[in-house]
Design an enzyme around this catalytic site. Structure first.
Site, short mmCIF file in Angstrom:
data_model
loop_
_atom_site.label_atom_id
_atom_site.label_comp_id
_atom_site.label_asym_id
_atom_site.label_seq_id
_atom_site.Cartn_x
_atom_site.Cartn_y
_atom_site.Cartn_z
N ILE A 11 0.78 -1.24 -0.10
CA ILE A 11 -0.08 -0.02 0.09
C ILE A 11 1.00 1.40 -0.08
CG2 ILE A 11 -1.63 1.46 1.47
CD1 ILE A 11 -3.02 -0.54 -0.14
N LYS A 204 -15.17 -0.29 8.19
CA LYS A 204 -14.06 -1.38 7.72
C LYS A 204 -13.88 -2.25 8.88
CE LYS A 204 -9.78 -1.95 5.44
NZ LYS A 204 -8.54 -1.29 4.72
N ASN A 208 -13.48 -6.95 9.57
CA ASN A 208 -12.09 -7.18 10.01
C ASN A 208 -12.21 -7.86 11.42
OD1 ASN A 208 -10.67 -6.47 7.65
ND2 ASN A 208 -10.33 -4.51 8.42
N ASN A 212 -11.65 -11.81 10.05
CA ASN A 212 -10.01 -12.20 10.17
C ASN A 212 -9.89 -13.14 11.32
OD1 ASN A 212 -7.76 -10.27 9.04
ND2 ASN A 212 -9.80 -8.98 8.80
N SER A 273 -6.06 -10.83 5.77
CA SER A 273 -4.79 -10.42 6.18
C SER A 273 -4.18 -11.23 7.22
CB SER A 273 -4.70 -9.05 6.23
OG SER A 273 -5.36 -8.66 7.11
N GLU A 285 -2.53 -8.56 13.70
CA GLU A 285 -3.27 -7.30 14.12
C GLU A 285 -4.48 -7.68 15.13
OE1 GLU A 285 -2.89 -3.90 11.09
OE2 GLU A 285 -3.77 -5.70 10.11
#
Length: 328
Positions: A11, A204, A208, A212, A273, A285
């Protein structure tokens, strides 16, 4: 305009090439083979069926770059505390720090108003260290939507999307966020200034938070998780709990939970991710995407039993894989 991209991976590199082409003086902070390749041959971006190469300044020593107008942090959340000290030479008196990261940022309650105003979050900022080293007054929120991939050192492939939602924590349309939006628009990006950036952060995060960790526990793709009634029910329960926490903090959701799940399912056979990080042995994360939601739930008095259960499971899964250290 001087812009430093701190963490110039997929990114960050994508953004760096486009901003450099738009006339910004761009410095990329990177390391290893990726840094060596950028110094040797520039940074190449595969996009829209073509190839573009930009000659940008690249270094692993922030002091070489000096104070910037903007520092765009594109590192994953677990990496930021480790580099907060190194970032200091980039910060001049008026430098803005753009937090282009997933999850709840450490500055979340800065200029929030109400009973939690100015409160650090232990899950994402233990001991308030980031709050001290990168004062929240410097921060501009940024929600990232493009999909990119680092295919080899100094070569990035753009898959889809060009939205970067920007917003001041206090909701103002300041000159610094407006100038950044104009620069990004000149680079061919969609970069609206949003008056309620926390709504965008949570929208968002909604996916996640749930997909995730479930993917890390099951190995499933988005369509597999959403297509199985049992795992879909777990994801939905987590999202409902997360929405209740967010709404208790004044957040507004523009879509209902089932449509949000369908949107994730339509992405198809995509690995999240967190699953990719687990498979590659990288830091996961968990705190910024899941743990902080449990912390916020306890803060506002909203129970999060499904989030808590999945959090405990994914923490152990990640810790046993060497991808996570549980909070003390």
């Amino acid at each position: 305009m001087k812009v430093c991209i701190y963490g110039a991976g997929a990114i960050g590199g994508y953004l760096g090439v486009l901003l450099a082409e738009a006339g910004a003086e761009v410095t990329l902070i990177a390391r290893g083979p990726h840094l060596a390749a950028m110094r040797e041959k520039g940074l190449t971006l595969e996009i829209d069926g073509g190839v573009r190469t930009a000659r940008v300044s690249a270094t692993d020593r922030p002091a070489e770059a000096g104070p910037q107008d903007y520092v765009v942090v594109t590192l994953k959340a677990p990496s930021l505390p480790q580099v907060a000290e190194d970032l200091q030479p980039l910060l001049g008196p008026s430098t803005a720090v753009v937090t282009a990261q997933n999850g709840i940022p450490w500055w979340y309650f800065h200029a929030h108003g109400g009973p939690y105003d100015g409160r650090p979050l232990e899950r994402v900022d233990p001991g308030g260290r980031l709050w001290r080293l990168i004062p929240p007054e410097r921060c501009i929120g940024c929600v990232v939507y493009p999909a990119t991939e680092l295919v080899e050192p100094a070569r990035i492939r753009h898959t889809y999307g060009n939205r970067f939602m920007l917003g001041e924590p206090d909701g103002s349309r300041s000159e610094r966020v407006s100038a950044l939006s104009r620069l990004m628009l000149a680079a061919g990006l969609k970069a609206p200034v949003r008056p309620r950036i926390r709504d965008d952060i949570w929208f968002k995060l909604w996916g996640n938070l749930s997909f995730n960790p479930v993917s890390a526990l099951t190995g499933g793709t988005l369509e597999q998780i959403a297509g199985d009634p049992a795992t879909r029910a777990v994801v939905r329960a987590m999202m409902v709990e997360g929405q209740a926490v967010a709404e208790a903090l004044g957040v507004r959701f523009s879509l209902d939970v089932d449509k949000r799940i369908e949107g994730a399912a339509e992405v198809g056979a995509h690995k999240t991710s967190m699953l990719q990080d687990l498979e590659r042995g990288r830091a996961m994360e968990i705190d910024a995407l899941v743990g902080v939601v449990a912390e916020l739930g306890a803060l506002v008095g909203v129970e999060t039993p499904t989030v808590d259960c999945v959090l405990a499971l994914v923490e152990q899964r990640a810790a046993l894989a060497g991808c996570y250290s549980r909070p003390a």
